[in-house]
Design an enzyme around this catalytic site. Structure first.
Site, mmCIF file in Angstrom:
data_model
loop_
_atom_site.group_PDB
_atom_site.id
_atom_site.type_symbol
_atom_site.label_atom_id
_atom_site.label_comp_id
_atom_site.label_asym_id
_atom_site.label_seq_id
_atom_site.Cartn_x
_atom_site.Cartn_y
_atom_site.Cartn_z
ATOM 1 N N ARG A 199 -5.376 0.234 5.797
ATOM 2 C CA ARG A 199 -6.346 -0.297 4.822
ATOM 3 C C ARG A 199 -7.777 0.135 5.129
ATOM 4 O O ARG A 199 -8.731 -0.627 4.931
ATOM 5 C CB ARG A 199 -6.309 -1.830 4.746
ATOM 6 C CG ARG A 199 -4.980 -2.416 4.451
ATOM 7 C CD ARG A 199 -4.376 -2.025 3.110
ATOM 8 N NE ARG A 199 -3.010 -2.461 3.099
ATOM 9 C CZ ARG A 199 -1.992 -1.709 3.513
ATOM 10 N NH1 ARG A 199 -2.169 -0.455 3.882
ATOM 11 N NH2 ARG A 199 -0.768 -2.180 3.493
ATOM 12 N N CYS A 235 -3.075 -9.685 -0.195
ATOM 13 C CA CYS A 235 -3.377 -10.292 1.106
ATOM 14 C C CYS A 235 -4.885 -10.420 1.289
ATOM 15 O O CYS A 235 -5.628 -9.487 1.022
ATOM 16 C CB CYS A 235 -2.800 -9.451 2.236
ATOM 17 S SG CYS A 235 -1.010 -9.591 2.308
HETATM 18 C C1 LIG Z 1 -0.119 -9.253 -6.367
HETATM 19 C C2 LIG Z 1 -0.828 -8.216 -5.509
HETATM 20 C C3 LIG Z 1 -0.101 -7.524 -4.557
HETATM 21 C C4 LIG Z 1 -0.759 -6.567 -3.751
HETATM 22 N N1 LIG Z 1 -0.018 -5.881 -2.820
HETATM 23 C C5 LIG Z 1 -0.612 -4.930 -2.061
HETATM 24 C C6 LIG Z 1 0.146 -4.171 -1.105
HETATM 25 O O1 LIG Z 1 1.349 -4.355 -0.930
HETATM 26 N N2 LIG Z 1 -0.507 -3.213 -0.399
HETATM 27 C C7 LIG Z 1 -1.840 -2.963 -0.564
HETATM 28 O O2 LIG Z 1 -2.379 -2.050 0.105
HETATM 29 N N3 LIG Z 1 -2.579 -3.672 -1.456
HETATM 30 C C8 LIG Z 1 -2.007 -4.647 -2.197
HETATM 31 N N4 LIG Z 1 -2.756 -5.365 -3.104
HETATM 32 C C9 LIG Z 1 -4.224 -5.147 -3.186
HETATM 33 C C10 LIG Z 1 -4.665 -4.110 -4.251
HETATM 34 O O3 LIG Z 1 -3.731 -4.048 -5.297
HETATM 35 C C11 LIG Z 1 -4.860 -2.712 -3.646
HETATM 36 O O4 LIG Z 1 -5.829 -2.740 -2.620
HETATM 37 C C12 LIG Z 1 -5.278 -1.695 -4.718
HETATM 38 O O5 LIG Z 1 -5.092 -0.402 -4.191
HETATM 39 C C13 LIG Z 1 -6.738 -1.855 -5.166
HETATM 40 O O6 LIG Z 1 -6.964 -0.963 -6.260
HETATM 41 P P1 LIG Z 1 -7.973 -1.323 -7.446
HETATM 42 O O7 LIG Z 1 -8.050 -0.146 -8.340
HETATM 43 O O8 LIG Z 1 -7.572 -2.606 -8.078
HETATM 44 O O9 LIG Z 1 -9.327 -1.479 -6.624
HETATM 45 P P2 LIG Z 1 -10.486 -2.556 -6.861
HETATM 46 O O10 LIG Z 1 -9.953 -3.910 -6.504
HETATM 47 O O11 LIG Z 1 -11.115 -2.385 -8.170
HETATM 48 O O12 LIG Z 1 -11.518 -2.094 -5.723
HETATM 49 C C14 LIG Z 1 -11.193 -2.197 -4.348
HETATM 50 C C15 LIG Z 1 -12.209 -1.359 -3.563
HETATM 51 O O13 LIG Z 1 -12.051 0.013 -3.907
HETATM 52 C C16 LIG Z 1 -13.266 0.534 -4.447
HETATM 53 N N5 LIG Z 1 -12.913 1.463 -5.523
HETATM 54 C C17 LIG Z 1 -12.113 1.244 -6.601
HETATM 55 N N6 LIG Z 1 -12.018 2.370 -7.346
HETATM 56 C C18 LIG Z 1 -12.789 3.279 -6.721
HETATM 57 C C19 LIG Z 1 -13.109 4.642 -6.992
HETATM 58 N N7 LIG Z 1 -12.618 5.302 -8.052
HETATM 59 N N8 LIG Z 1 -13.941 5.278 -6.139
HETATM 60 C C20 LIG Z 1 -14.453 4.650 -5.063
HETATM 61 N N9 LIG Z 1 -14.177 3.384 -4.734
HETATM 62 C C21 LIG Z 1 -13.351 2.707 -5.569
HETATM 63 C C22 LIG Z 1 -14.044 -0.667 -4.943
HETATM 64 O O14 LIG Z 1 -15.436 -0.379 -4.953
HETATM 65 C C23 LIG Z 1 -13.678 -1.696 -3.891
HETATM 66 O O15 LIG Z 1 -14.448 -1.490 -2.723
HETATM 67 C C24 LIG Z 1 -2.135 -6.319 -3.914
HETATM 68 C C25 LIG Z 1 -2.870 -7.043 -4.887
HETATM 69 C C26 LIG Z 1 -2.217 -7.992 -5.673
HETATM 70 C C27 LIG Z 1 -3.005 -8.735 -6.722
#
Ligand SMILES: Cc1cc2nc3c(=O)[nH]c(=O)nc-3n(C[C@H](O)[C@H](O)[C@H](O)COP(=O)(O)OP(=O)(O)OC[C@H]3O[C@@H](n4cnc5c(N)ncnc54)[C@H](O)[C@@H]3O)c2cc1C
Length: 302
Positions: free
Chosen positions: A177, A226
Site C-alpha cells: 500500500r 481497511c
Molecule cells: C469495500 C472495499 C473493499 C476494499 N478492498 C481493498 C483491497 O482488498 N485491497 C486494497 O488495496 N484496497 C481495498 N480497498 C480500498 C480502495 O478500493 C483502493 O485503495 C483503491 O485502489 C482506491 O482507488 P480510488 O480510485 O477509489 O482512489 P481514491 O480513493 O479516489 O484515492 C486514493 C488515493 O489515491 C490518489 N489518487 C486517485 N487517483 C489518482 C490519480 N489518477 N493520480 C494520482 N493519485 C490518485 C488520491 O489522491 C488519494 O490519495 C477497498 C475499499 C472498499 C470500499
C-alpha cells in the site's frame, strides 16, 4: 472552495475541463462522508500542465480524486478543489499480453475485461472498488497479489518537472500500500503486462475471491475498506477484534461487526465522528499491543 477568479473559470472550457460547482464529496466517496467543493473534470491529459499552472497562479490548491473508495474527507466547505479524470472511450486497449488502461478506468471492469480476453493475474483485485489510477497510487492488492507486479509502464503528470512523463515499471517501487510516486504526481495511464490464462480458470479464481470477500467484509455498508495497514507480521483487524472493539461507535461511525478493520458509516456519520473513532481505536491498540497502527485510508482533513 469555490473558484472565484473569473479568468480561471473562463479558461476552463478551452482546456477541456468541466467545472462542477459545490460538489459533495459525501456523494463521491464510498464512505459517504465529506463536505463540498468545486470539482474539475479533466477530459484531456495534455491540458493538465496548463490547468495546474492556472490554479497555482490563482492560489487555488487541489487534490486528485479517483473513485473515492479509499478516502476519509473532512466536513463542511473544503479548502481545496478536486481534480478528477474523465473516462475516455475506450479506456482499455489490448495488444497481445499488454493492456493499455486509462487511469480513470474502473478497476473491477479492467479485471473482468482482461479476463474475458484470457489475461489473468489480477483475480485478487476483483471487488476492490475505485479506478486504475487510485489502485496504482495505493498499490492496491489482496489475497497475495498487488497491481504493481504487473506494471510495465506508467504515464503520469510529474509535479517535479511539470510535464507528462513515462516511467518504466522497474523505475517505480511498489510496496505494501505504498509507492514511490511523489504526492503531487497524477497517474494518467498504465501498461499492464498480464499472464495468459484460460477465461474459465480466471473466472474460478474470481469466484473464490468474491466468496472470501462476501464472507468476511461488510459489503452492503458504506466503508473505505481497511482503515489501518497491517503491521509487519500481524493483522490490524485481529488486534482490534481481540480488544472487543467490534461494534464500537462514535455517532454513526462504527467498527464493523463483520470485519474489525472496516469502519462503516451506519447512517449519517460526520468526518469528526469517524476521525474520533479511528483515533480512539488506534490509541487502544497502542496501549494494549504497543503498536502504532498506520492509516491505510487516505485522510483529507483540511
Ligand atoms: C469495500 C472495499 C473493499 C476494499 N478492498 C481493498 C483491497 O482488498 N485491497 C486494497 O488495496 N484496497 C481495498 N480497498 C480500498 C480502495 O478500493 C483502493 O485503495 C483503491 O485502489 C482506491 O482507488 P480510488 O480510485 O477509489 O482512489 P481514491 O480513493 O479516489 O484515492 C486514493 C488515493 O489515491 C490518489 N489518487 C486517485 N487517483 C489518482 C490519480 N489518477 N493520480 C494520482 N493519485 C490518485 C488520491 O489522491 C488519494 O490519495 C477497498 C475499499 C472498499 C470500499
Amino acid at each position: 472552495m469555490r473558484i472565484e477568479d473569473a479568468n480561471i473559470v473562463a479558461a476552463l472550457p478551452d482546456l477541456g475541463v468541466e467545472l462542477g460547482r459545490g460538489a459533495s464529496l459525501a456523494e463521491l466517496t464510498s464512505l459517504g462522508i465529506g463536505g463540498t467543493t468545486d470539482l474539475l473534470r479533466i477530459k484531456n491529459h495534455e491540458s493538465i500542465a496548463s490547468l495546474l499552472n492556472l490554479l497555482d497562479s490563482g492560489g487555488v490548491p487541489h487534490r486528485f480524486l479517483g473513485g473515492g473508495s479509499n478516502l476519509l474527507v473532512g466536513d463542511g466547505e473544503l479548502p481545496w478543489v478536486v481534480l478528477q479524470l474523465a473516462r475516455p472511450n475506450p479506456d482499455i486497449v489490448l495488444e497481445g499480453n499488454v493492456a493499455h488502461v486509462d487511469a480513470a478506468a474502473d478497476l473491477g471492469r479492467t479485471v473482468t475485461y482482461c479476463a474475458k480476453h484470457d489475461l489473468g493475474g489480477m483475480e485478487g483485485l476483483i471487488g476492490v472498488p475505485g479506478t486504475v489510477g487510485g489502485a496504482l497510487r495505493m498499490n492496491a492488492g489482496a489475497y497475495g497479489m498487488q497491481i504493481g507486479s504487473y506494471v510495465r509502464e506508467v504515464k503520469l503528470y510529474r509535479a517535479a518537472t511539470r510535464k507528462i512523463e513515462i516511467l518504466r515499471g522497474e523505475q517505480i517501487s511498489f510496496e505494501y500500500r505504498h509507492t514511490s510516486f511523489a504526492p503531487d504526481d497524477m497517474m494518467l495511464a498504465v501498461k499492464l503486462e498480464l499472464p495468459s490464462k484460460p477465461y474459465k480458470e480466471i473466472l474460478q479464481g474470481i469466484r473464490i475471491c468474491n466468496e472470501k470477500r462476501r464472507s468476511s467484509q461488510p459489503l452492503g455498508q458504506k466503508s473505505a475498506g481497511c482503515i489501518f495497514k497491517n503491521p509487519p507480521g500481524a493483522s490490524a483487524g485481529r488486534m482490534i477484534d481481540e480488544l472487543g472493539l467490534k461494534g464500537l461507535s462514535v455517532g454513526d461511525a462504527r467498527v464493523s461487526d463483520r470485519h474489525a478493520n472496516f469502519f462503516v458509516n451506519a447512517k449519517k456519520a460526520s468526518a469528526k465522528d469517524m476521525l474520533a473513532l479511528v483515533a480512539g481505536v488506534r490509541e487502544r491498540v497502542h496501549w494494549a499491543f504497543h503498536v502504532e497502527l498506520e492509516h491505510e485510508v487516505v485522510i483529507w482533513n483540511a
